[in-house]
Design a protein around this motif. Structure first.
Motif, PDB file in Angstrom:
ATOM      1  N   ALA A  97       0.844  -1.196   0.000  1.00  0.00           N
ATOM      2  CA  ALA A  97       0.000   0.000   0.000  1.00  0.00           C
ATOM      3  C   ALA A  97       0.876   1.241   0.000  1.00  0.00           C
ATOM      4  O   ALA A  97       1.926   1.269   0.659  1.00  0.00           O
ATOM      5  CB  ALA A  97      -0.928   0.003   1.210  1.00  0.00           C
ATOM      6  N   MET A  98       0.449   2.256  -0.737  1.00  0.00           N
ATOM      7  CA  MET A  98       1.127   3.554  -0.790  1.00  0.00           C
ATOM      8  C   MET A  98       0.146   4.568  -1.356  1.00  0.00           C
ATOM      9  O   MET A  98      -0.952   4.185  -1.787  1.00  0.00           O
ATOM     10  CB  MET A  98       2.407   3.474  -1.635  1.00  0.00           C
ATOM     11  CG  MET A  98       2.193   3.000  -3.056  1.00  0.00           C
ATOM     12  SD  MET A  98       3.712   2.580  -3.942  1.00  0.00           S
ATOM     13  CE  MET A  98       4.176   1.076  -3.133  1.00  0.00           C
ATOM     14  N   ASP A  99       0.515   5.851  -1.348  1.00  0.00           N
ATOM     15  CA  ASP A  99      -0.400   6.824  -1.945  1.00  0.00           C
ATOM     16  C   ASP A  99      -0.544   6.510  -3.432  1.00  0.00           C
ATOM     17  O   ASP A  99       0.305   5.849  -4.038  1.00  0.00           O
ATOM     18  CB  ASP A  99       0.057   8.260  -1.676  1.00  0.00           C
ATOM     19  CG  ASP A  99       1.283   8.663  -2.468  1.00  0.00           C
ATOM     20  OD1 ASP A  99       1.164   8.901  -3.687  1.00  0.00           O
ATOM     21  OD2 ASP A  99       2.370   8.744  -1.861  1.00  0.00           O
ATOM     22  N   SER A 100      -1.625   6.958  -4.041  1.00  0.00           N
ATOM     23  CA  SER A 100      -1.945   6.559  -5.415  1.00  0.00           C
ATOM     24  C   SER A 100      -0.944   7.044  -6.459  1.00  0.00           C
ATOM     25  O   SER A 100      -0.686   6.341  -7.440  1.00  0.00           O
ATOM     26  CB  SER A 100      -3.357   7.025  -5.792  1.00  0.00           C
ATOM     27  OG  SER A 100      -4.310   6.251  -5.090  1.00  0.00           O
ATOM     28  N   ARG A 101      -0.377   8.228  -6.288  1.00  0.00           N
ATOM     29  CA  ARG A 101       0.638   8.686  -7.259  1.00  0.00           C
ATOM     30  C   ARG A 101       1.862   7.774  -7.224  1.00  0.00           C
ATOM     31  O   ARG A 101       2.386   7.372  -8.261  1.00  0.00           O
ATOM     32  CB  ARG A 101       1.042  10.124  -6.984  1.00  0.00           C
ATOM     33  CG  ARG A 101      -0.012  11.130  -7.389  1.00  0.00           C
ATOM     34  CD  ARG A 101       0.479  12.559  -7.118  1.00  0.00           C
ATOM     35  NE  ARG A 101      -0.557  13.509  -7.350  1.00  0.00           N
ATOM     36  CZ  ARG A 101      -0.780  14.135  -8.497  1.00  0.00           C
ATOM     37  NH1 ARG A 101      -0.008  13.898  -9.531  1.00  0.00           N
ATOM     38  NH2 ARG A 101      -1.763  14.983  -8.629  1.00  0.00           N
ATOM     39  N   ALA A 102       2.322   7.432  -6.023  1.00  0.00           N
ATOM     40  CA  ALA A 102       3.469   6.535  -5.889  1.00  0.00           C
ATOM     41  C   ALA A 102       3.127   5.153  -6.442  1.00  0.00           C
ATOM     42  O   ALA A 102       3.952   4.519  -7.106  1.00  0.00           O
ATOM     43  CB  ALA A 102       3.899   6.439  -4.425  1.00  0.00           C
ATOM     44  N   ALA A 103       1.919   4.696  -6.198  1.00  0.00           N
ATOM     45  CA  ALA A 103       1.496   3.381  -6.694  1.00  0.00           C
ATOM     46  C   ALA A 103       1.460   3.360  -8.222  1.00  0.00           C
ATOM     47  O   ALA A 103       1.862   2.381  -8.849  1.00  0.00           O
ATOM     48  CB  ALA A 103       0.135   3.015  -6.116  1.00  0.00           C
ATOM     49  N   ALA A 104       0.993   4.454  -8.835  1.00  0.00           N
ATOM     50  CA  ALA A 104       0.960   4.522 -10.298  1.00  0.00           C
ATOM     51  C   ALA A 104       2.373   4.476 -10.878  1.00  0.00           C
ATOM     52  O   ALA A 104       2.621   3.796 -11.876  1.00  0.00           O
ATOM     53  CB  ALA A 104       0.238   5.790 -10.747  1.00  0.00           C
TER      54      ALA A 104
END
Length: 125
Positions: A97-104
Motif C-alpha cells: 500500500a502507498m499513496d496513489s501517485r506513488a502506486a501509479a
C-alpha cells in the motif's frame, strides 16, 4: 542497440483533473478517476472507503495469482484493513500500500520489469 522494455498492457502515463491517464500500449488513452489494473486491462471502478475495502472488492484482480496487489490509497497513505491484507496473503499474494501517485509510478516500473502484479488505485483527490 534499442531494447524494448515494455511488457505490453496498460501503463499510467500521467495524471489529470479527472484522474489517471492510462495508455493501452497501442496509442489509445483513457482517463479513470479510480482504476483497477491487471497486466492485460485497466477498468474504472467506484471503490469503497479504504477502511471498508474487502477481498470481494478486489477479487477480480486476484484470479491469476499475481505476485502482489498494489493498493494506491488516494492522496495519502492509508493502511488497508488488516482482514483484507490477511485474506490476500493467505492466497499467497503480497500486499503493498502507498499513496496513489506513488502506486501509479511503481506500477510502471514493476511492469517494465515484467513483474506479475495487479493494482487498485483510489482517486488522487
Amino acid at each position: 542497440m534499442d531494447l524494448d522494455r515494455s511488457p505490453g498492457g496498460p501503463i499510467v502515463t500521467g495524471f489529470s483533473g479527472g484522474g489517471f491517464k492510462v495508455g493501452d500500449g497501442a496509442g489509445g488513452e483513457t482517463v479513470h478517476a479510480a482504476v483497477l489494473l491487471t497486466p492485460a486491462s485497466a477498468d474504472g471502478w467506484t471503490p469503497p472507503p479504504v477502511e471498508a475495502l474487502t477481498i470481494a472488492d478486489v477479487a477480480g484482480l486476484l484470479g491469476n495469482t499475481p505476485e502482489f496487489l498494489l493498493i494506491g490509497t488516494g492522496a495519502t497513505l492509508v493502511r488497508p484493513p488488516v482482514a483484507l491484507v490477511r485474506a490476500v496473503e493467505a492466497m499467497g499474494i503480497g500486499v503493498e500500500a502507498m499513496d496513489s501517485r506513488a502506486a501509479a509510478r511503481a506500477w510502471g516500473v514493476l511492469r517494465s520489469e515484467g513483474r506479475s502484479i495487479v493494482a487498485a488505485l483510489y482517486p488522487i483527490a
